[in-house]
Design a protein around this motif. Structure first.
Motif, PDB file in Angstrom:
ATOM      1  N   SER A 286       0.977  -1.213  -0.292  1.00  0.00           N
ATOM      2  CA  SER A 286      -0.080  -0.124  -0.088  1.00  0.00           C
ATOM      3  C   SER A 286       0.606   1.139  -0.458  1.00  0.00           C
ATOM      4  CB  SER A 286      -1.170  -0.035   1.207  1.00  0.00           C
ATOM      5  OG  SER A 286       0.034  -0.486   2.015  1.00  0.00           O
ATOM      6  N   THR A 287       0.060   2.656  -0.480  1.00  0.00           N
ATOM      7  CA  THR A 287       1.015   3.760  -0.900  1.00  0.00           C
ATOM      8  C   THR A 287      -0.281   4.663   0.115  1.00  0.00           C
ATOM      9  OG1 THR A 287       2.211   2.486  -2.677  1.00  0.00           O
ATOM     10  CG2 THR A 287       2.162   4.781  -2.621  1.00  0.00           C
ATOM     11  N   THR A 288       0.850   5.053   0.692  1.00  0.00           N
ATOM     12  CA  THR A 288      -0.100   6.557   1.277  1.00  0.00           C
ATOM     13  C   THR A 288       0.344   7.749   0.634  1.00  0.00           C
ATOM     14  OG1 THR A 288      -0.878   5.429   3.322  1.00  0.00           O
ATOM     15  CG2 THR A 288      -1.176   7.592   3.316  1.00  0.00           C
ATOM     16  N   ALA A 289      -0.346   8.791   0.179  1.00  0.00           N
ATOM     17  CA  ALA A 289      -0.175  10.033   0.230  1.00  0.00           C
ATOM     18  C   ALA A 289      -0.008  11.493   1.494  1.00  0.00           C
ATOM     19  CB  ALA A 289      -0.721  11.133  -0.776  1.00  0.00           C
ATOM     20  N   THR A 290       0.425  10.571   1.887  1.00  0.00           N
ATOM     21  CA  THR A 290       1.912  12.154   3.015  1.00  0.00           C
ATOM     22  C   THR A 290       1.996  13.393   2.941  1.00  0.00           C
ATOM     23  OG1 THR A 290       3.925  10.932   3.225  1.00  0.00           O
ATOM     24  CG2 THR A 290       1.808   9.853   4.546  1.00  0.00           C
TER      25      THR A 290
ATOM     26  N   PRO B 297      -9.141   1.725  -3.205  1.00  0.00           N
ATOM     27  CA  PRO B 297      -8.059   2.977  -2.818  1.00  0.00           C
ATOM     28  C   PRO B 297      -9.276   3.698  -1.723  1.00  0.00           C
ATOM     29  CG  PRO B 297      -8.548   3.471  -4.803  1.00  0.00           C
ATOM     30  CD  PRO B 297      -8.775   1.791  -4.635  1.00  0.00           C
ATOM     31  N   SER B 298      -8.589   3.582  -1.135  1.00  0.00           N
ATOM     32  CA  SER B 298      -9.453   5.161   0.637  1.00  0.00           C
ATOM     33  C   SER B 298      -9.465   6.102   0.407  1.00  0.00           C
ATOM     34  CB  SER B 298      -9.222   4.096   1.179  1.00  0.00           C
ATOM     35  OG  SER B 298      -8.464   4.326   1.761  1.00  0.00           O
ATOM     36  N   LEU B 299      -9.696   7.403   0.611  1.00  0.00           N
ATOM     37  CA  LEU B 299      -9.921   8.327   0.669  1.00  0.00           C
ATOM     38  C   LEU B 299      -9.979   9.238   2.057  1.00  0.00           C
ATOM     39  CD1 LEU B 299      -8.254  11.304  -0.179  1.00  0.00           C
ATOM     40  CD2 LEU B 299     -10.743  12.055  -1.429  1.00  0.00           C
ATOM     41  N   GLN B 300      -8.926   9.714   3.171  1.00  0.00           N
ATOM     42  CA  GLN B 300      -9.655  10.372   3.882  1.00  0.00           C
ATOM     43  C   GLN B 300      -9.203  11.533   4.265  1.00  0.00           C
ATOM     44  OE1 GLN B 300      -7.777   9.258   8.068  1.00  0.00           O
ATOM     45  NE2 GLN B 300      -9.864   7.899   8.151  1.00  0.00           N
ATOM     46  N   LEU B 301     -10.416  12.454   4.074  1.00  0.00           N
ATOM     47  CA  LEU B 301     -10.551  14.388   4.776  1.00  0.00           C
ATOM     48  C   LEU B 301     -10.559  14.394   6.488  1.00  0.00           C
ATOM     49  CD1 LEU B 301     -12.351  15.370   1.169  1.00  0.00           C
ATOM     50  CD2 LEU B 301      -9.468  15.013   2.145  1.00  0.00           C
ATOM     51  N   VAL B 302     -10.254  15.461   6.399  1.00  0.00           N
ATOM     52  CA  VAL B 302     -10.385  15.336   8.330  1.00  0.00           C
ATOM     53  C   VAL B 302     -10.558  17.338   8.172  1.00  0.00           C
ATOM     54  CG1 VAL B 302      -9.408  15.063  10.486  1.00  0.00           C
ATOM     55  CG2 VAL B 302      -8.388  13.438   8.646  1.00  0.00           C
ATOM     56  N   THR B 303     -10.609  18.071   8.480  1.00  0.00           N
ATOM     57  CA  THR B 303     -11.145  19.290   8.785  1.00  0.00           C
ATOM     58  C   THR B 303     -10.059  19.737  10.432  1.00  0.00           C
ATOM     59  OG1 THR B 303     -13.780  19.261  10.293  1.00  0.00           O
ATOM     60  CG2 THR B 303     -13.353  18.561   7.586  1.00  0.00           C
ATOM     61  N   ASP B 304     -10.562  21.007  10.487  1.00  0.00           N
ATOM     62  CA  ASP B 304      -9.940  21.638  11.684  1.00  0.00           C
ATOM     63  C   ASP B 304     -10.537  21.234  12.864  1.00  0.00           C
ATOM     64  OD1 ASP B 304      -7.279  22.423  10.044  1.00  0.00           O
ATOM     65  OD2 ASP B 304      -7.718  24.365   9.665  1.00  0.00           O
TER      66      ASP B 304
ATOM     67  N   LEU C  71      -4.195   9.207   1.088  1.00  0.00           N
ATOM     68  CA  LEU C  71      -4.719   9.372  -0.108  1.00  0.00           C
ATOM     69  C   LEU C  71      -4.262   7.181   0.157  1.00  0.00           C
ATOM     70  CD1 LEU C  71      -6.134   8.469  -2.752  1.00  0.00           C
ATOM     71  CD2 LEU C  71      -4.288   9.713  -3.622  1.00  0.00           C
ATOM     72  N   LEU C  72      -4.667   6.373   0.081  1.00  0.00           N
ATOM     73  CA  LEU C  72      -4.290   5.375   0.959  1.00  0.00           C
ATOM     74  C   LEU C  72      -4.758   4.059  -0.815  1.00  0.00           C
ATOM     75  CD1 LEU C  72      -2.859   3.156   2.562  1.00  0.00           C
ATOM     76  CD2 LEU C  72      -4.794   2.466   3.269  1.00  0.00           C
ATOM     77  N   ALA C  73      -4.023   4.228  -1.076  1.00  0.00           N
ATOM     78  CA  ALA C  73      -3.712   3.192  -2.709  1.00  0.00           C
ATOM     79  C   ALA C  73      -3.410   1.805  -2.229  1.00  0.00           C
ATOM     80  CB  ALA C  73      -3.035   3.413  -3.959  1.00  0.00           C
TER      81      ALA C  73
ATOM     82  N   GLY D  13      -0.348  12.738  -6.093  1.00  0.00           N
ATOM     83  CA  GLY D  13      -1.889  12.728  -5.570  1.00  0.00           C
ATOM     84  C   GLY D  13      -3.013  13.427  -6.779  1.00  0.00           C
ATOM     85  N   ALA D  14      -2.954  14.649  -6.787  1.00  0.00           N
ATOM     86  CA  ALA D  14      -4.215  14.404  -8.395  1.00  0.00           C
ATOM     87  C   ALA D  14      -4.175  13.862  -9.387  1.00  0.00           C
ATOM     88  CB  ALA D  14      -3.661  15.894  -8.529  1.00  0.00           C
ATOM     89  N   GLY D  15      -2.912  12.470  -9.319  1.00  0.00           N
ATOM     90  CA  GLY D  15      -3.347  11.669 -10.647  1.00  0.00           C
ATOM     91  C   GLY D  15      -4.495  10.548 -10.084  1.00  0.00           C
ATOM     92  N   LEU D  16      -3.998  10.188  -9.312  1.00  0.00           N
ATOM     93  CA  LEU D  16      -4.554   9.118  -8.620  1.00  0.00           C
ATOM     94  C   LEU D  16      -5.933   9.435  -8.486  1.00  0.00           C
ATOM     95  CD1 LEU D  16      -4.288   6.049  -7.807  1.00  0.00           C
ATOM     96  CD2 LEU D  16      -3.501   6.883  -5.259  1.00  0.00           C
ATOM     97  N   LEU D  17      -6.340  10.618  -7.796  1.00  0.00           N
ATOM     98  CA  LEU D  17      -7.489  10.539  -7.484  1.00  0.00           C
ATOM     99  C   LEU D  17      -8.241  11.211  -8.214  1.00  0.00           C
ATOM    100  CD1 LEU D  17      -7.137  14.202  -4.672  1.00  0.00           C
ATOM    101  CD2 LEU D  17      -7.861  12.023  -4.190  1.00  0.00           C
ATOM    102  N   SER D  18      -7.738  11.595  -9.883  1.00  0.00           N
ATOM    103  CA  SER D  18      -8.714  12.005 -11.013  1.00  0.00           C
ATOM    104  C   SER D  18      -9.060  10.618 -11.723  1.00  0.00           C
ATOM    105  CB  SER D  18      -7.724  12.520 -12.164  1.00  0.00           C
ATOM    106  OG  SER D  18      -6.882  11.645 -12.424  1.00  0.00           O
TER     107      SER D  18
END
Length: 273
Positions: A31-35, A148-155, A141-143, A43-48
Protein backbone atom coordinates in the motif's frame (compact mmCIF):
# COMPACT_ATOMS: atom_id res chain seq x y z
CA UNK A 1 -48.65 14.76 -26.01
CA UNK A 2 -45.07 15.97 -25.94
CA UNK A 3 -42.82 17.67 -23.45
CA UNK A 4 -39.20 18.43 -24.03
CA UNK A 5 -36.24 19.31 -21.88
CA UNK A 6 -33.21 20.80 -23.64
CA UNK A 7 -29.83 20.83 -21.93
CA UNK A 8 -27.60 20.79 -24.98
CA UNK A 9 -25.83 24.16 -24.60
CA UNK A 10 -24.95 23.20 -21.02
CA UNK A 11 -23.76 19.81 -22.22
CA UNK A 12 -21.49 21.31 -24.84
CA UNK A 13 -20.10 23.78 -22.32
CA UNK A 14 -19.34 20.90 -20.00
CA UNK A 15 -17.45 19.18 -22.82
CA UNK A 16 -14.95 22.03 -22.80
CA UNK A 17 -14.15 21.31 -19.16
CA UNK A 18 -13.92 17.53 -19.34
CA UNK A 19 -10.68 16.57 -17.56
CA UNK A 20 -8.01 14.65 -19.38
CA UNK A 21 -7.99 11.00 -18.47
CA UNK A 22 -5.04 9.47 -16.71
CA UNK A 23 -3.64 6.01 -17.02
CA UNK A 24 -4.96 3.30 -14.69
CA UNK A 25 -3.50 3.02 -11.22
CA UNK A 26 -1.07 0.16 -10.91
CA UNK A 27 -2.11 -2.67 -8.61
CA UNK A 28 0.40 -3.69 -5.98
CA UNK A 29 0.26 -5.79 -2.85
CA UNK A 30 2.04 -3.01 -1.02
CA UNK A 31 0.00 0.00 0.00
CA UNK A 32 1.05 3.56 -0.68
CA UNK A 33 -0.09 6.57 1.30
CA UNK A 34 -0.07 10.15 -0.03
CA UNK A 35 1.57 11.85 2.94
CA UNK A 36 3.26 15.19 3.46
CA UNK A 37 6.15 14.17 1.22
CA UNK A 38 3.97 13.30 -1.79
CA UNK A 39 4.18 15.54 -4.84
CA UNK A 40 0.95 17.42 -5.64
CA UNK A 41 0.69 15.95 -9.12
CA UNK A 42 0.93 12.36 -7.91
CA UNK A 43 -1.99 12.82 -5.52
CA UNK A 44 -4.09 14.64 -8.12
CA UNK A 45 -3.29 11.98 -10.72
CA UNK A 46 -4.59 9.15 -8.56
CA UNK A 47 -7.59 11.16 -7.40
CA UNK A 48 -8.74 11.75 -10.99
CA UNK A 49 -8.74 8.01 -11.77
CA UNK A 50 -11.60 7.24 -9.38
CA UNK A 51 -15.07 8.33 -8.30
CA UNK A 52 -14.78 8.83 -4.51
CA UNK A 53 -17.94 7.71 -2.73
CA UNK A 54 -18.55 8.67 0.90
CA UNK A 55 -18.79 5.60 3.15
CA UNK A 56 -18.36 7.15 6.60
CA UNK A 57 -18.28 10.57 8.24
CA UNK A 58 -17.79 11.31 11.94
CA UNK A 59 -17.26 14.45 13.98
CA UNK A 60 -14.51 15.08 16.55
CA UNK A 61 -16.47 13.09 19.14
CA UNK A 62 -16.87 10.05 16.90
CA UNK A 63 -20.56 10.70 16.17
CA UNK A 64 -21.79 9.86 12.68
CA UNK A 65 -22.69 12.94 10.62
CA UNK A 66 -26.16 11.81 9.52
CA UNK A 67 -26.78 14.95 7.41
CA UNK A 68 -24.34 13.57 4.83
CA UNK A 69 -26.25 10.29 4.38
CA UNK A 70 -29.80 11.32 3.51
CA UNK A 71 -29.84 9.14 0.36
CA UNK A 72 -28.10 5.80 1.09
CA UNK A 73 -28.61 4.64 -2.51
CA UNK A 74 -26.90 7.79 -3.85
CA UNK A 75 -23.83 8.41 -1.70
CA UNK A 76 -22.08 11.76 -1.84
CA UNK A 77 -19.34 11.47 -4.45
CA UNK A 78 -16.28 13.57 -5.26
CA UNK A 79 -14.82 13.67 -8.78
CA UNK A 80 -11.43 15.30 -9.32
CA UNK A 81 -9.65 16.71 -12.35
CA UNK A 82 -6.15 18.21 -12.25
CA UNK A 83 -7.25 21.29 -10.32
CA UNK A 84 -11.00 21.03 -9.69
CA UNK A 85 -13.30 18.87 -7.60
CA UNK A 86 -17.00 18.34 -8.29
CA UNK A 87 -19.62 17.09 -5.85
CA UNK A 88 -22.00 14.47 -7.21
CA UNK A 89 -25.32 13.34 -5.69
CA UNK A 90 -25.96 16.55 -3.80
CA UNK A 91 -29.12 18.53 -4.55
CA UNK A 92 -27.34 21.29 -6.48
CA UNK A 93 -24.36 20.98 -8.78
CA UNK A 94 -21.36 21.98 -6.66
CA UNK A 95 -17.67 22.41 -7.40
CA UNK A 96 -14.48 24.17 -6.35
CA UNK A 97 -10.85 24.53 -7.27
CA UNK A 98 -8.30 22.67 -5.17
CA UNK A 99 -4.60 21.99 -4.75
CA UNK A 100 -2.57 19.54 -2.67
CA UNK A 101 0.65 20.43 -0.87
CA UNK A 102 2.45 18.68 1.98
CA UNK A 103 -0.47 16.48 2.98
CA UNK A 104 -3.02 19.30 2.92
CA UNK A 105 -5.77 19.97 0.40
CA UNK A 106 -6.59 23.63 -0.11
CA UNK A 107 -10.17 24.00 -1.36
CA UNK A 108 -11.35 27.23 -2.96
CA UNK A 109 -14.81 28.81 -2.72
CA UNK A 110 -17.57 26.33 -3.49
CA UNK A 111 -19.66 27.31 -6.52
CA UNK A 112 -23.20 25.95 -6.63
CA UNK A 113 -26.30 26.16 -8.75
CA UNK A 114 -29.30 27.72 -7.01
CA UNK A 115 -31.93 25.06 -7.64
CA UNK A 116 -34.58 24.77 -4.94
CA UNK A 117 -34.41 21.38 -3.24
CA UNK A 118 -37.85 19.76 -2.78
CA UNK A 119 -36.72 17.92 0.34
CA UNK A 120 -35.36 19.99 3.27
CA UNK A 121 -32.91 17.20 4.04
CA UNK A 122 -31.33 17.75 0.61
CA UNK A 123 -30.86 21.43 1.38
CA UNK A 124 -29.22 20.39 4.63
CA UNK A 125 -27.04 17.96 2.67
CA UNK A 126 -25.73 20.75 0.43
CA UNK A 127 -24.98 22.89 3.49
CA UNK A 128 -23.26 20.00 5.29
CA UNK A 129 -21.02 19.33 2.30
CA UNK A 130 -20.13 22.98 1.70
CA UNK A 131 -19.20 23.53 5.37
CA UNK A 132 -16.70 20.69 5.31
CA UNK A 133 -15.23 21.11 1.85
CA UNK A 134 -13.65 24.51 2.26
CA UNK A 135 -10.36 26.00 3.32
CA UNK A 136 -7.55 23.62 4.20
CA UNK A 137 -8.16 19.97 5.13
CA UNK A 138 -5.78 17.13 5.86
CA UNK A 139 -5.73 14.51 3.09
CA UNK A 140 -4.76 10.87 3.38
CA UNK A 141 -4.81 8.81 0.19
CA UNK A 142 -4.27 5.07 0.48
CA UNK A 143 -3.82 3.07 -2.73
CA UNK A 144 -4.33 -0.61 -2.00
CA UNK A 145 -4.88 -2.75 -5.08
CA UNK A 146 -8.21 -1.96 -6.72
CA UNK A 147 -9.85 -0.52 -3.61
CA UNK A 148 -8.15 2.80 -2.77
CA UNK A 149 -9.47 4.99 0.01
CA UNK A 150 -9.45 8.72 0.66
CA UNK A 151 -9.75 10.43 4.04
CA UNK A 152 -10.32 14.14 4.54
CA UNK A 153 -10.01 15.64 8.04
CA UNK A 154 -11.19 19.18 8.74
CA UNK A 155 -9.58 21.50 11.29
CA UNK A 156 -12.67 21.03 13.49
CA UNK A 157 -12.00 17.29 13.64
CA UNK A 158 -14.63 15.99 11.20
CA UNK A 159 -13.37 12.94 9.29
CA UNK A 160 -14.83 12.04 5.90
CA UNK A 161 -13.91 8.63 4.46
CA UNK A 162 -14.36 7.72 0.79
CA UNK A 163 -13.95 4.56 -1.27
CA UNK A 164 -12.55 4.81 -4.79
CA UNK A 165 -14.57 3.38 -7.70
CA UNK A 166 -12.60 3.32 -10.99
CA UNK A 167 -13.75 5.79 -13.63
CA UNK A 168 -14.59 4.55 -17.10
CA UNK A 169 -11.28 6.00 -18.32
CA UNK A 170 -9.44 3.91 -15.75
CA UNK A 171 -11.40 0.75 -16.48
CA UNK A 172 -11.01 0.97 -20.25
CA UNK A 173 -7.47 2.35 -20.24
CA UNK A 174 -8.05 5.57 -22.18
CA UNK A 175 -10.08 8.77 -22.48
CA UNK A 176 -12.61 7.50 -25.01
CA UNK A 177 -14.36 9.71 -27.53
CA UNK A 178 -17.48 11.85 -27.13
CA UNK A 179 -20.55 11.11 -29.25
CA UNK A 180 -24.24 12.03 -29.27
CA UNK A 181 -26.82 9.27 -29.62
CA UNK A 182 -30.52 9.80 -30.15
CA UNK A 183 -32.51 7.00 -28.53
CA UNK A 184 -35.97 6.33 -29.93
CA UNK A 185 -38.95 6.23 -27.60
CA UNK A 186 -39.59 2.53 -28.17
CA UNK A 187 -37.24 -0.44 -28.25
CA UNK A 188 -37.20 -2.94 -31.11
CA UNK A 189 -36.70 -6.71 -31.33
CA UNK A 190 -33.12 -7.73 -32.06
CA UNK A 191 -31.05 -10.86 -32.31
CA UNK A 192 -28.93 -12.02 -29.39
CA UNK A 193 -27.33 -15.48 -29.24
CA UNK A 194 -28.02 -15.90 -25.51
CA UNK A 195 -31.23 -13.88 -24.96
CA UNK A 196 -34.26 -15.03 -27.01
CA UNK A 197 -36.74 -12.24 -27.72
CA UNK A 198 -34.32 -9.53 -26.67
CA UNK A 199 -35.40 -5.91 -27.09
CA UNK A 200 -32.74 -3.39 -28.10
CA UNK A 201 -32.50 0.37 -28.04
CA UNK A 202 -33.05 1.99 -31.42
CA UNK A 203 -30.41 4.68 -31.88
CA UNK A 204 -28.89 7.01 -34.41
CA UNK A 205 -25.88 9.28 -34.15
CA UNK A 206 -26.39 13.05 -33.99
CA UNK A 207 -24.03 16.00 -34.49
CA UNK A 208 -24.06 19.48 -32.92
CA UNK A 209 -21.96 22.63 -33.26
CA UNK A 210 -20.41 24.62 -30.41
CA UNK A 211 -23.67 26.59 -30.00
CA UNK A 212 -25.76 23.47 -29.46
CA UNK A 213 -27.38 23.60 -32.92
CA UNK A 214 -27.88 20.39 -34.88
CA UNK A 215 -25.52 20.04 -37.84
CA UNK A 216 -25.20 17.60 -40.70
CA UNK A 217 -27.49 14.67 -41.31
CA UNK A 218 -28.37 12.27 -38.50
CA UNK A 219 -27.13 8.73 -38.92
CA UNK A 220 -29.35 5.82 -39.84
CA UNK A 221 -31.57 4.32 -37.15
CA UNK A 222 -30.23 0.95 -36.04
CA UNK A 223 -30.65 -1.43 -33.10
CA UNK A 224 -27.94 -1.17 -30.46
CA UNK A 225 -27.30 -4.74 -29.37
CA UNK A 226 -25.76 -3.74 -26.04
CA UNK A 227 -26.45 -1.54 -23.04
CA UNK A 228 -25.36 2.05 -22.48
CA UNK A 229 -23.74 2.02 -19.07
CA UNK A 230 -25.52 4.36 -16.67
CA UNK A 231 -28.63 4.76 -18.86
CA UNK A 232 -32.05 3.31 -18.05
CA UNK A 233 -34.57 3.57 -20.85
CA UNK A 234 -38.19 4.56 -20.15
CA UNK A 235 -40.65 3.45 -22.86
CA UNK A 236 -42.28 6.43 -24.53
CA UNK A 237 -39.38 8.80 -23.83
CA UNK A 238 -37.06 9.86 -26.63
CA UNK A 239 -33.64 11.02 -25.46
CA UNK A 240 -30.50 12.53 -26.91
CA UNK A 241 -27.52 11.34 -24.91
CA UNK A 242 -23.97 12.55 -24.68
CA UNK A 243 -21.92 9.39 -24.29
CA UNK A 244 -18.31 8.37 -24.07
CA UNK A 245 -17.29 5.59 -26.45
CA UNK A 246 -14.46 3.28 -25.38
CA UNK A 247 -12.56 0.48 -27.04
CA UNK A 248 -12.87 -2.79 -25.10
CA UNK A 249 -9.63 -4.69 -25.00
CA UNK A 250 -10.03 -8.46 -25.36
CA UNK A 251 -13.87 -8.52 -25.46
CA UNK A 252 -15.64 -11.85 -24.87
CA UNK A 253 -16.65 -13.87 -27.92
CA UNK A 254 -20.28 -12.73 -27.65
CA UNK A 255 -19.44 -9.19 -26.56
CA UNK A 256 -18.84 -5.91 -28.35
CA UNK A 257 -15.43 -4.34 -28.87
CA UNK A 258 -16.99 -0.93 -28.07
CA UNK A 259 -18.51 0.23 -24.78
CA UNK A 260 -20.85 3.19 -24.34
CA UNK A 261 -21.01 5.10 -21.04
CA UNK A 262 -23.63 7.78 -20.39
CA UNK A 263 -22.16 11.22 -19.83
CA UNK A 264 -25.28 13.40 -19.86
CA UNK A 265 -28.92 13.39 -21.01
CA UNK A 266 -29.05 16.56 -23.09
CA UNK A 267 -32.58 16.31 -24.54
CA UNK A 268 -35.64 14.44 -23.38
CA UNK A 269 -39.08 14.25 -24.97
CA UNK A 270 -42.21 12.32 -24.08
CA UNK A 271 -43.75 10.99 -27.26
CA UNK A 272 -47.53 10.54 -27.17
CA UNK A 273 -49.11 7.35 -28.35
Amino acid sequence: MKYRTLLLPLALAACAHTPDATSPASSSAASTTATASAAPTSGAGLLSQYHWQLNNAIDSKGTRIDALFVRPDQPVQLDFSANRLNVVNSCNNMGAGYSINKGRMQIGPMVSTMMACPDPSLTALDDAIARRLRGSVSVNLLARGNAPSLQLVTDSGDTLSFTGVPTAETRFGGPGTTAFLEVAAQTVPCNHPLIPGKQCLLVRERHFDEHGLATGTPGEWQPLNQDIEGYTHTPGIRNVLRVKRYTVKNPPADGSSVAYVLDLVVESEKVGQ
